[in-house]
Design a protein around this motif. Structure first.
Motif, PDB file in Angstrom:
ATOM      1  N   GLU A  24       0.820  -1.204   0.000  1.00 29.88           N
ATOM      2  CA  GLU A  24       0.000   0.000   0.000  1.00 29.88           C
ATOM      3  C   GLU A  24       0.862   1.266   0.000  1.00 29.88           C
ATOM      4  OE1 GLU A  24      -2.237  -0.571   3.538  1.00 29.88           O
ATOM      5  OE2 GLU A  24      -3.543  -2.106   2.690  1.00 29.88           O
ATOM      6  N   ARG A  25       0.301   2.326  -0.569  1.00 31.56           N
ATOM      7  CA  ARG A  25       0.948   3.633  -0.583  1.00 31.56           C
ATOM      8  C   ARG A  25      -0.100   4.700  -0.266  1.00 31.56           C
ATOM      9  NH1 ARG A  25       6.027   3.714  -3.144  1.00 31.56           N
ATOM     10  NH2 ARG A  25       6.565   1.776  -4.257  1.00 31.56           N
ATOM     11  N   ASN A  26       0.375   5.852   0.177  1.00 33.55           N
ATOM     12  CA  ASN A  26      -0.552   6.951   0.437  1.00 33.55           C
ATOM     13  C   ASN A  26      -0.650   7.859  -0.796  1.00 33.55           C
ATOM     14  OD1 ASN A  26       1.821   8.401   0.409  1.00 33.55           O
ATOM     15  ND2 ASN A  26       1.878   8.736   2.635  1.00 33.55           N
ATOM     16  N   ALA A  27      -1.361   8.960  -0.673  1.00 32.61           N
ATOM     17  CA  ALA A  27      -1.582   9.848  -1.812  1.00 32.61           C
ATOM     18  C   ALA A  27      -0.282  10.433  -2.337  1.00 32.61           C
ATOM     19  CB  ALA A  27      -2.536  10.977  -1.418  1.00 32.61           C
ATOM     20  N   GLU A  28       0.709  10.574  -1.464  1.00 31.55           N
ATOM     21  CA  GLU A  28       1.997  11.132  -1.887  1.00 31.55           C
ATOM     22  C   GLU A  28       2.906  10.091  -2.513  1.00 31.55           C
ATOM     23  OE1 GLU A  28       0.666  11.701   1.144  1.00 31.55           O
ATOM     24  OE2 GLU A  28      -0.061  13.702   0.584  1.00 31.55           O
ATOM     25  N   GLY A  29       2.436   8.855  -2.610  1.00 33.24           N
ATOM     26  CA  GLY A  29       3.243   7.795  -3.201  1.00 33.24           C
ATOM     27  C   GLY A  29       4.197   7.129  -2.217  1.00 33.24           C
ATOM     28  N   GLU A  30       4.106   7.489  -0.954  1.00 32.19           N
ATOM     29  CA  GLU A  30       4.984   6.889   0.044  1.00 32.19           C
ATOM     30  C   GLU A  30       4.450   5.510   0.440  1.00 32.19           C
ATOM     31  OE1 GLU A  30       6.416  10.802   2.563  1.00 32.19           O
ATOM     32  OE2 GLU A  30       4.421   9.946   2.962  1.00 32.19           O
ATOM     33  N   ARG A  31       5.366   4.655   0.850  1.00 34.69           N
ATOM     34  CA  ARG A  31       4.947   3.359   1.378  1.00 34.69           C
ATOM     35  C   ARG A  31       4.178   3.620   2.666  1.00 34.69           C
ATOM     36  NH1 ARG A  31      10.633  -0.046   0.531  1.00 34.69           N
ATOM     37  NH2 ARG A  31      10.800   0.368  -1.715  1.00 34.69           N
ATOM     38  N   TYR A  49       4.079   0.018   7.288  1.00 32.94           N
ATOM     39  CA  TYR A  49       4.801   1.252   6.965  1.00 32.94           C
ATOM     40  C   TYR A  49       3.949   2.451   7.340  1.00 32.94           C
ATOM     41  CZ  TYR A  49       8.368  -1.106   4.088  1.00 32.94           C
ATOM     42  OH  TYR A  49       9.405  -1.882   3.640  1.00 32.94           O
ATOM     43  N   GLU A  50       4.641   3.568   7.553  1.00 35.44           N
ATOM     44  CA  GLU A  50       3.939   4.835   7.755  1.00 35.44           C
ATOM     45  C   GLU A  50       4.802   5.952   7.185  1.00 35.44           C
ATOM     46  OE1 GLU A  50       2.413   7.530  11.503  1.00 35.44           O
ATOM     47  OE2 GLU A  50       2.021   5.367  11.537  1.00 35.44           O
ATOM     48  N   HIS A  51       4.286   6.613   6.161  1.00 36.52           N
ATOM     49  CA  HIS A  51       5.004   7.702   5.488  1.00 36.52           C
ATOM     50  C   HIS A  51       6.407   7.268   5.054  1.00 36.52           C
ATOM     51  CE1 HIS A  51       1.837  10.542   6.356  1.00 36.52           C
ATOM     52  NE2 HIS A  51       1.885  10.217   7.647  1.00 36.52           N
ATOM     53  N   GLY A  52       6.475   6.082   4.469  1.00 39.54           N
ATOM     54  CA  GLY A  52       7.734   5.620   3.895  1.00 39.54           C
ATOM     55  C   GLY A  52       8.677   4.937   4.859  1.00 39.54           C
ATOM     56  N   LEU A  53       8.351   4.853   6.126  1.00 37.65           N
ATOM     57  CA  LEU A  53       9.235   4.256   7.118  1.00 37.65           C
ATOM     58  C   LEU A  53       8.591   3.027   7.751  1.00 37.65           C
ATOM     59  CD1 LEU A  53      10.437   7.493   8.974  1.00 37.65           C
ATOM     60  CD2 LEU A  53      11.590   6.277   7.106  1.00 37.65           C
ATOM     61  N   ARG A  54       9.404   2.058   8.135  1.00 38.28           N
ATOM     62  CA  ARG A  54       8.883   0.902   8.856  1.00 38.28           C
ATOM     63  C   ARG A  54       8.306   1.401  10.169  1.00 38.28           C
ATOM     64  NH1 ARG A  54      13.823  -0.591   7.023  1.00 38.28           N
ATOM     65  NH2 ARG A  54      14.782  -0.308   9.090  1.00 38.28           N
ATOM     66  N   ASN A  55       7.042   1.106  10.401  1.00 38.56           N
ATOM     67  CA  ASN A  55       6.373   1.625  11.594  1.00 38.56           C
ATOM     68  C   ASN A  55       5.234   0.680  11.956  1.00 38.56           C
ATOM     69  OD1 ASN A  55       6.673   4.483  13.035  1.00 38.56           O
ATOM     70  ND2 ASN A  55       4.541   3.826  13.220  1.00 38.56           N
ATOM     71  N   GLY A  56       5.320   0.069  13.142  1.00 38.62           N
ATOM     72  CA  GLY A  56       4.318  -0.914  13.532  1.00 38.62           C
ATOM     73  C   GLY A  56       4.923  -2.305  13.557  1.00 38.62           C
ATOM     74  N   THR A  71       7.999  -4.885  16.803  1.00 40.73           N
ATOM     75  CA  THR A  71       7.483  -3.567  16.426  1.00 40.73           C
ATOM     76  C   THR A  71       8.609  -2.608  16.054  1.00 40.73           C
ATOM     77  OG1 THR A  71       7.469  -2.870  18.753  1.00 40.73           O
ATOM     78  CG2 THR A  71       5.447  -3.822  17.879  1.00 40.73           C
ATOM     79  N   TYR A  72       8.256  -1.674  15.170  1.00 42.92           N
ATOM     80  CA  TYR A  72       9.170  -0.631  14.710  1.00 42.92           C
ATOM     81  C   TYR A  72       8.562   0.734  15.004  1.00 42.92           C
ATOM     82  CZ  TYR A  72      12.343  -3.613  11.979  1.00 42.92           C
ATOM     83  OH  TYR A  72      13.285  -4.527  11.581  1.00 42.92           O
ATOM     84  N   LEU A  73       9.452   1.724  15.105  1.00 43.20           N
ATOM     85  CA  LEU A  73       9.036   3.111  15.199  1.00 43.20           C
ATOM     86  C   LEU A  73      10.011   3.935  14.371  1.00 43.20           C
ATOM     87  CD1 LEU A  73       7.183   5.281  16.454  1.00 43.20           C
ATOM     88  CD2 LEU A  73       8.840   5.461  18.329  1.00 43.20           C
ATOM     89  N   ARG A  74       9.539   4.446  13.246  1.00 43.03           N
ATOM     90  CA  ARG A  74      10.375   5.258  12.348  1.00 43.03           C
ATOM     91  C   ARG A  74      11.677   4.535  12.004  1.00 43.03           C
ATOM     92  NH1 ARG A  74       8.800  10.223  11.484  1.00 43.03           N
ATOM     93  NH2 ARG A  74      10.921  10.894  10.940  1.00 43.03           N
ATOM     94  N   ASN A  75      11.538   3.324  11.507  1.00 42.19           N
ATOM     95  CA  ASN A  75      12.658   2.502  11.027  1.00 42.19           C
ATOM     96  C   ASN A  75      13.529   1.925  12.136  1.00 42.19           C
ATOM     97  OD1 ASN A  75      12.147   2.449   8.331  1.00 42.19           O
ATOM     98  ND2 ASN A  75      13.877   3.714   7.710  1.00 42.19           N
ATOM     99  N   LYS A  76      13.181   2.131  13.399  1.00 44.76           N
ATOM    100  CA  LYS A  76      13.988   1.624  14.499  1.00 44.76           C
ATOM    101  C   LYS A  76      13.213   0.535  15.247  1.00 44.76           C
ATOM    102  CE  LYS A  76      17.238   4.801  14.014  1.00 44.76           C
ATOM    103  NZ  LYS A  76      17.444   5.799  15.092  1.00 44.76           N
ATOM    104  N   LYS A  77      13.918  -0.491  15.693  1.00 42.20           N
ATOM    105  CA  LYS A  77      13.284  -1.509  16.546  1.00 42.20           C
ATOM    106  C   LYS A  77      12.893  -0.817  17.847  1.00 42.20           C
ATOM    107  CE  LYS A  77      16.958  -4.181  16.158  1.00 42.20           C
ATOM    108  NZ  LYS A  77      17.643  -3.595  14.974  1.00 42.20           N
ATOM    109  N   HIS A  78      11.630  -0.896  18.188  1.00 43.23           N
ATOM    110  CA  HIS A  78      11.132  -0.124  19.328  1.00 43.23           C
ATOM    111  C   HIS A  78       9.867  -0.786  19.855  1.00 43.23           C
ATOM    112  CE1 HIS A  78      11.166   3.802  21.526  1.00 43.23           C
ATOM    113  NE2 HIS A  78       9.884   3.485  21.696  1.00 43.23           N
TER     114      HIS A  78
END
Length: 316
Positions: A24-31, A49-56, A71-78
């Motif tokens: 899936e992608r958003n309106a801006e074409g980001e993952r 993903y969220e706004h192009g970054l691994r999130n969730g 789980t991830y938060l902005r590309n980081k294991k969190h």
């Protein structure tokens, strides 16, 4: 400490511009949403993903066989996650900003386990290390991956209670034996030979030596720093106090994990903690043969004394 978090950020940027992606992608074409990605070096990610970054929630698989599920938060294991290392070891627990941080359990390739607190990728706080081969365990404090502070080292038929510094017992403590007695004393640092001191490269410190002071019946554990009772008050005739139960596990594990940030791990790198330059598993400090033999003698002497008293009572 590894620089995986920085590498992860760079890799995250590359992930958005290189490699294959289905999802899936958003309106801006980001993952954005659920998707699957294959990075140029062969790693894969399947998750949110969220706004192009691994999130969730997601699963990241390294080309060398390592795997992270969590789980991830902005590309980081969190948050909560489990990291499987190529050598068969595993960490399961809390993550903060790509670091083991909080509470978690590390299972080593040899079967040893550490369960307890972590801080910035290191064992830090209170934790238990269990040796699989011997069944012995270290229960107590840790500082930056090393055994430090008040602790209990538990063996099959005896235990040591005292203080540790940099993985070694130091100062006053006691051995408690299952024959119903305990030996009080202290660990002292032995002086090195002059020849060792004159070496150009510093040599390892000599192992601390146990200096026994007295043997008593079971007593309550006196925390380090408090004045122990005088010998007369802790004499063999004193009533035995209940022995506090020991809990815990452990001794040392190794340092921070090897395959740490997803995209930046070299494909040929060995990713377990030891390969990253971490510490080796600690070995339990064994009581010397003199300590064990004196405890056995003490137990036999106590038994003989009891028998003599019983016979005397019967004669009277």
């Amino acid at each position: 400490m590894s620089d995986e978090s920085e590498e992860g950020s760079e890799e995250g940027e590359a992930e958005n511009t290189l490699g294959e992606y289905e999802g899936e992608r958003n309106a801006e074409g980001e993952r954005h949403g659920r998707g699957k990605a294959r990075l140029p070096h062969g790693d894969t990610y399947d998750g949110e993903y969220e706004h192009g970054l691994r999130n969730g929630q997601g699963t990241y698989r390294f080309k060398n066989g390592a795997r992270y599920v969590g789980t991830y938060l902005r590309n980081k294991k969190h948050g909560q996650g489990t990291f499987f290392y190529p050598d068969g070891s595993k960490y399961e627990g809390d993550w903060v900003d790509d670091q083991r941080h909080g509470h978690g359990q590390y299972t080593y390739a040899n079967g040893d386990t550490y369960t307890g607190e972590w801080f910035n990728h290191y064992r830090h706080g209170q934790g238990t290390y269990v040796y699989k081969d011997t069944g012995s365990k270290y229960v107590g404090g840790w500082v930056n991956g090393n055994q430090e502070g008040e602790a209990e080292l538990i063996y099959l038929n005896h235990r040591f209670k005292g203080r540790f510094s940099n993985g070694k017992p130091v100062g006053r403590g006691k051995y408690v034996f299952d024959v119903g007695c305990e030996q009080h004393g202290e660990y002292i640092q032995r002086e090195q030979d002059k020849g060792e001191e004159e070496e150009e490269e510093p040599s390892l410190l000599a192992e601390p030596k146990w200096k026994a002071s007295k043997i008593t019946k079971l007593t309550l554990w006196t925390p380090h720093g408090e004045t122990p009772p005088p010998p007369k008050e802790a004499s063999l005739e004193a009533p035995a106090a209940p022995e506090p139960e020991a809990g815990g596990d452990g001794v040392e594990e190794r340092p921070a994990a090897a395959v740490t940030e997803e995209e930046t791990v070299p494909s040929v790198a060995v990713t377990d903690e030891s390969a990253e330059g971490g510490y080796d598993e600690p070995s339990p400090f064994e009581a010397s043969s003199e300590v064990l033999s004196s405890a056995r003698d003490m137990g036999e002497e106590e038994e003989e004394n009891r028998e003599e008293e019983e016979n005397k009572d019967q004669e009277d």
